[in-house]
Design a protein around this motif. Structure first.
Motif, mmCIF file in Angstrom:
data_model
loop_
_atom_site.group_PDB
_atom_site.id
_atom_site.type_symbol
_atom_site.label_atom_id
_atom_site.label_comp_id
_atom_site.label_asym_id
_atom_site.label_seq_id
_atom_site.Cartn_x
_atom_site.Cartn_y
_atom_site.Cartn_z
ATOM 1 N N ARG A 125 16.525 -1.373 -11.782
ATOM 2 C CA ARG A 125 17.524 -2.024 -11.265
ATOM 3 C C ARG A 125 17.897 -3.064 -10.006
ATOM 4 N NH1 ARG A 125 20.704 4.414 -12.138
ATOM 5 N NH2 ARG A 125 21.399 4.377 -14.117
ATOM 6 N N ALA A 126 16.309 -1.930 -8.709
ATOM 7 C CA ALA A 126 16.866 -2.887 -7.661
ATOM 8 C C ALA A 126 15.987 -4.528 -8.381
ATOM 9 C CB ALA A 126 16.059 -2.181 -6.280
ATOM 10 N N THR A 127 15.541 -4.714 -9.073
ATOM 11 C CA THR A 127 15.011 -5.960 -9.453
ATOM 12 C C THR A 127 15.821 -6.844 -9.418
ATOM 13 O OG1 THR A 127 14.682 -5.592 -11.766
ATOM 14 C CG2 THR A 127 12.683 -4.942 -9.843
ATOM 15 N N MET A 128 17.306 -6.149 -10.078
ATOM 16 C CA MET A 128 18.171 -7.267 -11.070
ATOM 17 C C MET A 128 17.521 -8.433 -11.959
ATOM 18 S SD MET A 128 20.842 -6.259 -9.514
ATOM 19 C CE MET A 128 22.387 -7.641 -9.668
ATOM 20 N N GLY A 129 16.853 -7.968 -12.407
ATOM 21 C CA GLY A 129 16.373 -9.294 -13.675
ATOM 22 C C GLY A 129 14.953 -9.969 -13.454
ATOM 23 N N SER A 130 14.293 -9.527 -11.996
ATOM 24 C CA SER A 130 13.325 -10.085 -11.387
ATOM 25 C C SER A 130 11.897 -9.537 -11.812
ATOM 26 C CB SER A 130 12.711 -9.975 -10.232
ATOM 27 O OG SER A 130 13.760 -11.409 -9.240
ATOM 28 N N VAL A 131 12.183 -7.565 -12.095
ATOM 29 C CA VAL A 131 11.133 -7.447 -12.567
ATOM 30 C C VAL A 131 10.548 -8.131 -14.372
ATOM 31 C CG1 VAL A 131 12.523 -5.920 -13.970
ATOM 32 C CG2 VAL A 131 10.329 -5.299 -13.154
ATOM 33 N N PHE A 132 10.888 -9.421 -14.690
ATOM 34 C CA PHE A 132 10.479 -9.401 -15.635
ATOM 35 C C PHE A 132 10.394 -11.258 -15.244
ATOM 36 C CE2 PHE A 132 13.904 -6.799 -18.213
ATOM 37 C CZ PHE A 132 13.456 -6.793 -19.010
ATOM 38 N N ALA A 133 9.974 -11.539 -14.277
ATOM 39 C CA ALA A 133 9.529 -12.604 -13.880
ATOM 40 C C ALA A 133 8.590 -13.229 -12.518
ATOM 41 C CB ALA A 133 10.586 -13.278 -13.171
ATOM 42 N N VAL A 134 8.364 -12.047 -12.627
ATOM 43 C CA VAL A 134 7.230 -11.314 -11.057
ATOM 44 C C VAL A 134 6.049 -10.769 -12.154
ATOM 45 C CG1 VAL A 134 6.498 -10.291 -9.613
ATOM 46 C CG2 VAL A 134 8.619 -11.237 -9.514
ATOM 47 N N SER A 135 5.094 -11.484 -11.831
ATOM 48 C CA SER A 135 3.202 -10.846 -11.850
ATOM 49 C C SER A 135 3.538 -9.292 -11.207
ATOM 50 C CB SER A 135 2.697 -11.622 -12.045
ATOM 51 O OG SER A 135 1.276 -10.591 -11.950
ATOM 52 N N GLU A 168 1.014 -1.394 -0.359
ATOM 53 C CA GLU A 168 -0.390 0.072 -0.426
ATOM 54 C C GLU A 168 0.904 1.555 -0.128
ATOM 55 O OE1 GLU A 168 -3.738 1.901 2.632
ATOM 56 O OE2 GLU A 168 -2.058 0.754 3.218
ATOM 57 N N GLN A 169 0.955 1.775 -0.777
ATOM 58 C CA GLN A 169 1.729 3.353 -0.524
ATOM 59 C C GLN A 169 2.756 3.378 -0.767
ATOM 60 O OE1 GLN A 169 -0.841 5.942 0.796
ATOM 61 N NE2 GLN A 169 -2.359 6.170 -0.073
ATOM 62 N N VAL A 170 4.073 2.278 -1.165
ATOM 63 C CA VAL A 170 4.801 2.178 -1.139
ATOM 64 C C VAL A 170 5.591 2.762 -1.986
ATOM 65 C CG1 VAL A 170 5.254 0.318 -3.166
ATOM 66 C CG2 VAL A 170 7.025 0.593 -1.607
ATOM 67 N N ARG A 171 6.705 4.065 -1.225
ATOM 68 C CA ARG A 171 6.977 5.164 -2.157
ATOM 69 C C ARG A 171 8.669 5.297 -3.130
ATOM 70 N NH1 ARG A 171 3.433 9.141 -0.604
ATOM 71 N NH2 ARG A 171 1.369 8.615 -0.922
ATOM 72 N N ASP A 172 9.301 4.280 -2.343
ATOM 73 C CA ASP A 172 10.805 4.502 -2.471
ATOM 74 C C ASP A 172 10.943 3.513 -3.772
ATOM 75 O OD1 ASP A 172 12.838 2.780 -1.826
ATOM 76 O OD2 ASP A 172 13.271 5.053 -1.426
ATOM 77 N N PRO A 173 11.546 3.905 -5.095
ATOM 78 C CA PRO A 173 11.560 2.458 -6.022
ATOM 79 C C PRO A 173 12.997 1.307 -5.676
ATOM 80 C CG PRO A 173 12.970 4.903 -6.467
ATOM 81 C CD PRO A 173 12.167 4.884 -4.882
ATOM 82 N N GLY A 174 13.635 2.123 -4.867
ATOM 83 C CA GLY A 174 15.193 1.184 -4.152
ATOM 84 C C GLY A 174 13.952 -0.451 -3.531
ATOM 85 N N ASN A 175 13.272 -0.070 -2.730
ATOM 86 C CA ASN A 175 12.882 -0.669 -2.181
ATOM 87 C C ASN A 175 11.320 -1.585 -2.783
ATOM 88 O OD1 ASN A 175 13.592 -0.369 0.457
ATOM 89 N ND2 ASN A 175 11.947 0.666 1.369
ATOM 90 N N LEU A 176 10.702 -1.095 -3.443
ATOM 91 C CA LEU A 176 10.237 -1.836 -4.885
ATOM 92 C C LEU A 176 10.776 -2.532 -5.559
ATOM 93 C CD1 LEU A 176 7.746 -3.006 -5.725
ATOM 94 C CD2 LEU A 176 7.256 -0.688 -7.819
ATOM 95 N N GLY A 177 11.770 -2.318 -6.248
ATOM 96 C CA GLY A 177 12.424 -3.062 -6.777
ATOM 97 C C GLY A 177 13.031 -4.186 -6.135
ATOM 98 N N THR A 178 13.541 -4.608 -4.312
ATOM 99 C CA THR A 178 13.854 -5.402 -4.021
ATOM 100 C C THR A 178 12.907 -5.645 -3.751
ATOM 101 O OG1 THR A 178 16.240 -3.663 -3.041
ATOM 102 C CG2 THR A 178 15.415 -5.913 -1.318
ATOM 103 N N ILE A 179 12.006 -5.322 -3.030
ATOM 104 C CA ILE A 179 10.954 -6.480 -3.300
ATOM 105 C C ILE A 179 10.109 -7.119 -4.171
ATOM 106 C CG2 ILE A 179 8.293 -6.682 -1.997
ATOM 107 C CD1 ILE A 179 8.586 -4.007 -0.704
ATOM 108 N N ILE A 180 10.576 -6.870 -5.157
ATOM 109 C CA ILE A 180 9.932 -8.085 -6.825
ATOM 110 C C ILE A 180 10.971 -8.986 -6.549
ATOM 111 C CG2 ILE A 180 10.162 -7.691 -8.903
ATOM 112 C CD1 ILE A 180 8.100 -4.860 -8.703
ATOM 113 N N ARG A 181 12.256 -8.210 -6.730
ATOM 114 C CA ARG A 181 13.275 -9.356 -6.500
ATOM 115 C C ARG A 181 13.012 -10.866 -5.244
ATOM 116 N NH1 ARG A 181 19.724 -7.963 -5.625
ATOM 117 N NH2 ARG A 181 20.806 -10.016 -6.104
#
Length: 265
Positions: free
Chosen positions: A164-174, A125-138
């Motif tokens: 960048r923070a997803t380390m490529g997982s942005v393509f694997a996670v819905s 809910e309302q996550v604001r930090d791109p690094g946090n979001l990318g790491t969570i996706i990873r």
């Protein structure tokens, strides 16, 4: 194999790709920028060929690069060879990757999700930090989660920093975007446990009953989970703070929760 060479920093294509650092441009074009051959390879493994492949003149020969070029052309994409200075301008880095890709964004509709396809899912809910979001996706990718659901005014998961923070997982996670009203209506059909996290909760994350599929609901970095969404959870839990710090980073806390929900798999 057709390749186009660009050497001018003021070329329209260079300007267009560099503009993908801005959310408005990403939303207008429905595209985003991914940097590095590893990222490109992750995309190809998920059946996602780039719309445009930008290759530095000093890029070393590599089988994965050959594959990327072939699959880009096969999908109707374009290969552009650029100078090191252009790579620096596009990436806004002094030491840029030698291969960049422009990809189409992909969002899964909320109503199309199948909760039983995975043991655990994450909603933010309302996550604001791109690094946090990318790491969570990873982290969601690493833990085998079904997907990440973004509720309300969240940071763009396709921002350069988040990708960048997803380390490529942005393509694997819905990835799904929705508003609170739609989420709450959809949540009523959830077959497992919906587990929220609150600093004022009294139940430990280790003792809470999490019936699969578990939906882990995390709040904003500063304010935490709103009362409205917390009330829709089957249980709200807390992660004990044993030192002086009174809270965990959102990405770390999400990782703790995801693995607590899946630790016997």
């Amino acid at each position: 194999m057709t390749e186009r060479l660009i050497t001018s920093l003021t070329n329209d294509t260079v300007k267009a790709v560099r503009a993908l650092h801005m959310r408005k441009e990403r939303e207008t074009t429905g595209t985003f920028l991914a940097e590095g051959l590893k990222f490109i390879g992750e995309a190809l493994d998920q059946g996602r060929a780039p719309r445009m492949l930008l290759v530095g003149q000093d890029a070393r020969p590599h089988p994965l690069l050959d594959r990327a070029k072939a699959e880009t052309l096969k999908a109707g994409g374009e290969i552009v060879v650029v100078t090191h200075a252009i790579l620096e301008k596009i990436s806004r880095r002094d030491n840029p990757q030698t291969v960049l890709g422009v990809f189409d964004q992909a969002y899964a509709p909320l109503e199309a999700l199948n909760p039983d396809s995975a043991p655990c899912w994450v909603a933010l809910e309302q996550v604001r930090d791109p690094g946090n979001l990318g790491t969570i996706i990873r982290t969601a990718d690493a833990a085998g989660c079904g997907g990440v659901i973004l509720i309300g005014d969240c940071v763009d998961p396709y921002s350069v920093e988040a990708v960048r923070a997803t380390m490529g997982s942005v393509f694997a996670v819905s990835i799904t975007r929705t508003d609170p009203d739609a989420f709450l209506a959809w949540r009523k059909t959830w077959p497992g446990s919906v587990v929220g996290t609150r600093l004022d909760a009294t139940v430990s994350h280790r003792t809470a009953v999490m019936r699969r599929p578990s939906l882990i609901l995390m709040g904003n970095e500063q304010a935490g989970l709103t009362d409205r969404l917390a009330a829709a959870c089957d249980v709200n839990v807390k992660i004990p703070m044993r030192g002086r710090a009174d809270s965990l980073n959102l990405a770390i806390a999400t990782g703790v929760m995801v693995y607590a929900a899946t630790d016997d798999l």
